[in-house]
Design a protein around this motif. Sequence first.
Motif, short mmCIF file in Angstrom:
data_model
loop_
_atom_site.label_atom_id
_atom_site.label_comp_id
_atom_site.label_asym_id
_atom_site.label_seq_id
_atom_site.Cartn_x
_atom_site.Cartn_y
_atom_site.Cartn_z
N PRO A 1 0.83 -1.21 0.00
CA PRO A 1 0.00 0.00 0.00
C PRO A 1 0.86 1.26 0.00
O PRO A 1 1.87 1.33 0.72
CB PRO A 1 -0.81 -0.12 1.30
N GLN A 2 0.46 2.25 -0.81
CA GLN A 2 1.28 3.44 -0.99
C GLN A 2 0.47 4.72 -0.78
O GLN A 2 -0.63 4.85 -1.30
CB GLN A 2 1.89 3.45 -2.41
N THR A 3 1.05 5.63 -0.02
CA THR A 3 0.50 6.97 0.12
C THR A 3 1.35 7.90 -0.73
O THR A 3 2.55 8.05 -0.47
CB THR A 3 0.54 7.43 1.60
N ARG A 4 0.75 8.48 -1.74
CA ARG A 4 1.50 9.33 -2.67
C ARG A 4 1.26 10.79 -2.32
O ARG A 4 0.12 11.26 -2.30
CB ARG A 4 1.06 9.04 -4.11
N LEU A 5 2.33 11.50 -2.02
CA LEU A 5 2.24 12.90 -1.59
C LEU A 5 2.96 13.81 -2.56
O LEU A 5 4.10 13.54 -2.94
CB LEU A 5 2.88 13.07 -0.20
N ILE A 6 2.30 14.87 -2.98
CA ILE A 6 2.98 15.92 -3.74
C ILE A 6 3.91 16.65 -2.78
O ILE A 6 3.51 17.03 -1.69
CB ILE A 6 1.97 16.91 -4.35
N LYS A 7 5.16 16.82 -3.19
CA LYS A 7 6.19 17.41 -2.31
C LYS A 7 6.27 16.64 -0.99
O LYS A 7 6.33 17.22 0.09
CB LYS A 7 5.91 18.90 -2.07
N GLY A 8 6.27 15.32 -1.12
CA GLY A 8 6.29 14.47 0.06
C GLY A 8 7.51 14.65 0.93
O GLY A 8 7.47 14.42 2.14
N ASP A 9 8.64 15.08 0.33
CA ASP A 9 9.86 15.26 1.13
C ASP A 9 9.73 16.41 2.11
O ASP A 9 10.53 16.51 3.04
CB ASP A 9 11.09 15.45 0.23
N ALA A 10 8.73 17.28 1.92
CA ALA A 10 8.50 18.36 2.87
C ALA A 10 7.35 18.03 3.83
O ALA A 10 7.11 18.76 4.79
CB ALA A 10 8.18 19.66 2.13
N LYS A 11 6.65 16.91 3.58
CA LYS A 11 5.48 16.56 4.37
C LYS A 11 5.67 15.32 5.23
O LYS A 11 4.86 15.06 6.12
CB LYS A 11 4.27 16.35 3.45
N SER A 12 6.69 14.53 4.92
CA SER A 12 6.92 13.28 5.64
C SER A 12 8.37 13.17 6.04
O SER A 12 9.27 13.33 5.20
CB SER A 12 6.53 12.08 4.75
N ALA B 1 14.80 9.91 3.20
CA ALA B 1 15.16 9.25 1.95
C ALA B 1 15.73 10.25 0.95
O ALA B 1 16.66 9.93 0.21
CB ALA B 1 13.94 8.54 1.36
N SER B 2 15.18 11.46 0.93
CA SER B 2 15.68 12.48 0.00
C SER B 2 17.11 12.87 0.32
O SER B 2 17.93 13.09 -0.59
CB SER B 2 14.77 13.72 0.02
#
Length: 261
Positions: free
Chosen positions: A179-190, A196-197
Amino acid sequence: MTKQPSLSQLKQNLNDVVSLKDERLTTLRLDSRKGAQQLVGQIERRIAKAQAAEMAFQARLKYERTFWAQGDQVAGIDEVGRGPLAGPVVTSAVILPRNFDIPWVNDSKQLTAKERERLYPLILEQAVAVSVGIGSPKLIDQINIYQATRVAMRRAVMGLGVVPQQLIVDAMQIPVQVPQTRLIKGDAKSASVAAASIVAKVYRDHLMATYDVLYPGYGFANNAGYGTKEHLTGLADRGVTPIHRTTFSPVQKIIKQSSRS
């Protein structure tokens, strides 16, 4: 009359102040010396900055906490290097522990190179698992950069050594049955994606610095393979290297020019 401590002594003694309510800071506020008041201001700004960073960090753990409450292992995944003309696309997957506590872990683009280098070993030390996935220039030329990034992300997830029950991904869909949660600009939200970034960015920067030694004249250590003036000049003067992406327009142009001559 008791001699007041010097400002340098005060500064040294107050290095560990982390609260505006600390009695030592209250005492310092009563010190009428200009230098003492400047020191108060410095300490207050430092504490405010740290508190803001902590609040932002806690917000970046929102998604992780939701999954942790279900007993799930969560992996954050991010990539770096989709735009360069040379070098691989590098992805990383990171599983953070529930007690992870490095507030400065943020989107790698918001950090300086020095900050990333400092955080990189801390992440490796604290993480439950870390993996890196590579999409080579050859793979990029064969299946395009988007698909190569997906393949590299899958490689990162599969290489973790710990099976995650949830993935948090920066705007991509990874071809794995998790299962995947896809976030726009995820590196700033998670926080997991941010970690990982950082791993992906530092790993790739180190790799490009090595390529700079192998293929001098393109500025890879400075431009990481992006199409800077130095890089384009190197391409025009020296031609295409084995790590260039031949399907990318500026590189294609050099190849066509070389074939005509």
